[in-house]
Design an enzyme around this catalytic site. Sequence first.
Site, short mmCIF file in Angstrom:
data_model
loop_
_atom_site.label_atom_id
_atom_site.label_comp_id
_atom_site.label_asym_id
_atom_site.label_seq_id
_atom_site.Cartn_x
_atom_site.Cartn_y
_atom_site.Cartn_z
N LYS A 58 34.99 -8.53 -27.77
CA LYS A 58 33.78 -7.77 -27.72
C LYS A 58 33.85 -6.64 -28.47
CE LYS A 58 32.82 -6.25 -23.42
NZ LYS A 58 32.41 -4.96 -23.27
N ASP B 143 41.19 -2.63 -19.26
CA ASP B 143 40.05 -3.33 -18.71
C ASP B 143 40.52 -4.55 -17.80
OD1 ASP B 143 38.25 -1.93 -19.99
OD2 ASP B 143 37.82 -3.35 -21.85
C1 S3P Z 1 36.27 -0.13 -25.31
C2 S3P Z 1 37.30 0.92 -24.68
C3 S3P Z 1 37.63 1.13 -23.39
C4 S3P Z 1 37.27 -0.21 -22.54
C5 S3P Z 1 36.04 -0.59 -22.85
C6 S3P Z 1 35.78 -0.97 -24.32
C7 S3P Z 1 35.88 -0.10 -26.74
O1 S3P Z 1 36.95 2.17 -22.80
O2 S3P Z 1 37.45 0.37 -21.37
O3 S3P Z 1 35.70 -1.76 -21.88
O4 S3P Z 1 35.44 -1.02 -27.23
O5 S3P Z 1 36.16 0.92 -27.33
P1 S3P Z 1 37.40 3.74 -23.01
O6 S3P Z 1 37.49 3.96 -24.49
O7 S3P Z 1 36.29 4.63 -22.49
O8 S3P Z 1 38.96 3.75 -22.48
#
Ligand code: S3P
Length: 435
Positions: free
Chosen positions: A22, A315
């Site tokens: 994703k 996550d």
């Molecule tokens: C993500 C970064 C993470 C993660 C989120 C997806 C991303 O969040 O928890 O589900 O795709 O950059 P943070 O950057 O806020 O830690």
Amino acid sequence: MTRLTITPSGPINGEIPIPGDKSITHRAVILSAMAEGTCTIRDYCNGEDCFRTINAIRALGISIEEKSTELRVSGKGLRGFSEPQHILDCGNSGTSMRLLTGLLTGQNFFSVLTGDSSLRQRPMGRIITPLRQMGATISGRQGGEFAPIAIQGTRLQATSYTSPIPSAQVKSSILIASLLAEHPTTFCEPARSRDHTERALQHFGVHLDYKSDTVIHLTPSSLVAKDLTVPGDFSSAAFFIVAGLIVPDSRITIRNVGLNQTRIGLLDILKIMGASIQILDIHNNAGEPVGDIYVQSSQLEGAEIDPKNMLRAIDEFPILCVAAAFAKGQTRITGMEDLRVKESDRIATMTQSLRRVGVDVDEHQDGIVIRGGTRLRGTECSSYGDHRVAMAMAIAALNASETTTLTNIDCIQTSFPSFLNEFQKIAPACLVETS
Ligand code: S3P
């Protein structure tokens, strides 16, 4: 509203296919739209969150052709976007909102971003503060802390910014905005967060200088379109990895999974807890390591989780809590307060979910203590509207003592639309009902 009734299954054997990553799909779509030329993105994640980004980019005047396993993005360069006629709805997707804000602040038009009730409660000040430092004109509720966010695009200046938190969404928002600034930008974070944006930028020909593991220097330049294949999402694989561990006599294989070190803290944690997991056939795919994962059921032991590993498993907190509930003894997770501002307050929602199925849990401001090893009971649980809580509790139910009913599971569509199909293959007695 969909609900899932799960009757504990027998051993799980065989191969489980998982969707594309994703995080990488969001970045591939945004950066290929900023590139000059057409780019094919293969094996993209078809979850609702990624379609929020895809549809927002389309609303900005970029053509994205969609087939079942590939997207063709006709990039028009850094400033080839046009003013959207409507509010851009990011749904449940924090990545869409934070990364698109970086892109939109440096354009020459007005735009507004909003999201669902969960996203409208998530902190946006963490990106708005550094973007304003670059000269961005942004407003939002409560001084810019919450969406909806309104952006009047402008010419951005370079910045040197030290983020108080390790966050890939903050880093990516600033790096994307930096592409549109006049001079080079330096971004520093307290620990290295997932680095897919940096790898994707390099794939599209942008030169990045790492001053250290956590300090990046980016000189604005154009992006060159180049096809890419998205690896399988480790965060989706994680649910079936834990399923294979906790259901006795199971043996499962998951192929072509992204194994970026900034994402696979769960593997290191589970190995310390006694998991039998093997990784084979590692190769490189558009700058990302990819390989096959083999899992055999294992008796897990509780552990003190190193926050450095946990940061690389941010996550995976919900499914790690489930693994800990099946492990003998105590597991303690600390230093993870940011989990309170994810799709749900995951420390609270996992505490409540595990308590409902009879697990002994202490909730702390920055983590959780789980005393595992007793049989889970079957009951009714809610997803709290959080896709990862829903999938984690569905996996837990595979080895509970009775039938479990999980309500409000439509949210699973945000990241893993084929989850229920795969789940029904390993637990044929489960029942999916939509009302
Ligand atoms: C993500 C970064 C993470 C993660 C989120 C997806 C991303 O969040 O928890 O589900 O795709 O950059 P943070 O950057 O806020 O830690």
